[in-house]
Design an enzyme around this catalytic site. Structure first.
Site, PDB file in Angstrom:
ATOM      1  N   ARG A  34      74.233  58.128 103.881  1.00  0.00           N
ATOM      2  CA  ARG A  34      74.806  59.471 103.971  1.00  0.00           C
ATOM      3  C   ARG A  34      73.822  60.442 104.629  1.00  0.00           C
ATOM      4  NH1 ARG A  34      79.659  60.043 102.291  1.00  0.00           N
ATOM      5  NH2 ARG A  34      80.552  58.350 101.065  1.00  0.00           N
ATOM      6  N   ASP A  35      74.363  61.291 105.498  1.00  0.00           N
ATOM      7  CA  ASP A  35      73.545  62.305 106.163  1.00  0.00           C
ATOM      8  C   ASP A  35      73.022  63.303 105.128  1.00  0.00           C
ATOM      9  OD1 ASP A  35      73.462  63.464 109.372  1.00  0.00           O
ATOM     10  OD2 ASP A  35      72.927  64.849 107.754  1.00  0.00           O
ATOM     11  N   ILE A  36      71.772  63.686 105.276  1.00  0.00           N
ATOM     12  CA  ILE A  36      71.138  64.590 104.317  1.00  0.00           C
ATOM     13  C   ILE A  36      71.679  66.020 104.441  1.00  0.00           C
ATOM     14  CG2 ILE A  36      69.154  65.396 105.675  1.00  0.00           C
ATOM     15  CD1 ILE A  36      67.388  64.626 103.246  1.00  0.00           C
ATOM     16  N   ASN A  96      74.525  61.720 119.365  1.00  0.00           N
ATOM     17  CA  ASN A  96      73.774  62.668 120.183  1.00  0.00           C
ATOM     18  C   ASN A  96      72.625  61.940 120.882  1.00  0.00           C
ATOM     19  OD1 ASN A  96      75.299  64.927 119.227  1.00  0.00           O
ATOM     20  ND2 ASN A  96      74.158  64.795 117.310  1.00  0.00           N
ATOM     21  N   GLU A 104      68.058  64.961 117.350  1.00  0.00           N
ATOM     22  CA  GLU A 104      66.871  65.308 116.551  1.00  0.00           C
ATOM     23  C   GLU A 104      66.052  64.077 116.182  1.00  0.00           C
ATOM     24  OE1 GLU A 104      68.285  67.507 113.185  1.00  0.00           O
ATOM     25  OE2 GLU A 104      69.234  69.030 114.432  1.00  0.00           O
ATOM     26  N   VAL A 105      66.729  62.994 115.891  1.00  0.00           N
ATOM     27  CA  VAL A 105      66.032  61.777 115.450  1.00  0.00           C
ATOM     28  C   VAL A 105      66.148  60.717 116.550  1.00  0.00           C
ATOM     29  CG1 VAL A 105      65.867  60.014 113.675  1.00  0.00           C
ATOM     30  CG2 VAL A 105      66.595  62.328 113.053  1.00  0.00           C
ATOM     31  N   HIS A 109      71.771  56.478 116.392  1.00  0.00           N
ATOM     32  CA  HIS A 109      72.617  56.578 115.207  1.00  0.00           C
ATOM     33  C   HIS A 109      73.988  57.102 115.584  1.00  0.00           C
ATOM     34  CE1 HIS A 109      70.260  60.296 115.626  1.00  0.00           C
ATOM     35  NE2 HIS A 109      71.308  60.940 115.134  1.00  0.00           N
TER      36      HIS A 109
HETATM   37  P1  DGP Z   1      70.906  64.162 115.538  1.00  0.00           P
HETATM   38  O1  DGP Z   1      69.666  63.373 115.904  1.00  0.00           O
HETATM   39  O2  DGP Z   1      71.005  65.471 116.253  1.00  0.00           O
HETATM   40  O3  DGP Z   1      72.157  63.358 115.730  1.00  0.00           O
HETATM   41  O4  DGP Z   1      70.808  64.534 113.994  1.00  0.00           O
HETATM   42  C1  DGP Z   1      70.123  63.777 113.061  1.00  0.00           C
HETATM   43  C2  DGP Z   1      70.851  63.781 111.732  1.00  0.00           C
HETATM   44  O5  DGP Z   1      70.045  63.088 110.797  1.00  0.00           O
HETATM   45  C3  DGP Z   1      71.146  65.151 111.136  1.00  0.00           C
HETATM   46  O6  DGP Z   1      72.551  65.264 110.901  1.00  0.00           O
HETATM   47  C4  DGP Z   1      70.384  65.197 109.815  1.00  0.00           C
HETATM   48  C5  DGP Z   1      70.107  63.734 109.535  1.00  0.00           C
HETATM   49  N1  DGP Z   1      68.831  63.513 108.881  1.00  0.00           N
HETATM   50  C6  DGP Z   1      67.615  63.973 109.278  1.00  0.00           C
HETATM   51  N2  DGP Z   1      66.662  63.558 108.436  1.00  0.00           N
HETATM   52  C7  DGP Z   1      67.281  62.797 107.491  1.00  0.00           C
HETATM   53  C8  DGP Z   1      66.817  62.080 106.348  1.00  0.00           C
HETATM   54  O7  DGP Z   1      65.639  62.043 106.013  1.00  0.00           O
HETATM   55  N3  DGP Z   1      67.755  61.431 105.619  1.00  0.00           N
HETATM   56  C9  DGP Z   1      69.086  61.432 105.957  1.00  0.00           C
HETATM   57  N4  DGP Z   1      69.920  60.755 105.175  1.00  0.00           N
HETATM   58  N5  DGP Z   1      69.553  62.095 107.030  1.00  0.00           N
HETATM   59  C10 DGP Z   1      68.654  62.770 107.776  1.00  0.00           C
END
Ligand code: DGP
Length: 124
Positions: A34-36, A96, A104-105, A109
């Site tokens: 699940r997204d945080i 993305n 961002e990451v 994903h």
């Molecule tokens: P993006 O790279 O823009 O698609 O967004 C990265 C997504 O990852 C964002 O919706 C928040 C999520 N996210 C960032 N850090 C963590 C984490 O430590 N745990 C989880 N479960 N989700 C995270």
């Protein structure tokens, strides 16, 4: 030009078990959690366990087994969430990539978003 994978990214740390996650499904080659920062009642991230930066990187370099595993994992999650449009209310998937995609990451994903009407695809 080849991508450079940063093994200190947050999803690499999740895969190594260095930080916790709310796992939805794990398979041989994929992990879903699940997204945080959920943007919808259902917001699940599906990632390959392999070191791929973007969707195009994954599609170009991953093995057939990894690609099949990833998409079958995605399909099973949609079915388990009850959001497939044949019986449920539907969903949106987003991946993305890079600067303009506001990634961002830097580990590939897929966002699965569902559980409410999601509006039009882009706001701007
Ligand atoms: P993006 O790279 O823009 O698609 O967004 C990265 C997504 O990852 C964002 O919706 C928040 C999520 N996210 C960032 N850090 C963590 C984490 O430590 N745990 C989880 N479960 N989700 C995270």
């Amino acid at each position: 030009m080849a991508y450079t994978y940063d093994d200190q990214n947050i999803f690499a740390k999740i895969l190594r078990g260095e930080i916790p996650n709310d796992t939805v499904r794990e398979t041989e080659h994929s992990l879903a959690f699940r997204d945080i920062q959920p943007q919808a009642p259902e917001h699940v991230l599906v990632i390959p366990k392999g070191a791929y930066v973007t969707a195009d990187d994954f599609a170009a370099r991953a093995s057939d087994a990894e690609i099949a595993d990833f998409w079958r994992c995605f399909a099973t999650i949609c079915a388990d969430l009850g959001v497939t449009p044949d019986t449920g209310a539907g969903y949106r998937i987003i991946s993305n990539a890079g600067h303009d995609g506001v990634q961002e990451v830097p580990h590939f994903h897929l966002h699965i978003l569902a559980g409410r009407p999601l509006g039009r695809m882009l706001n701007s």
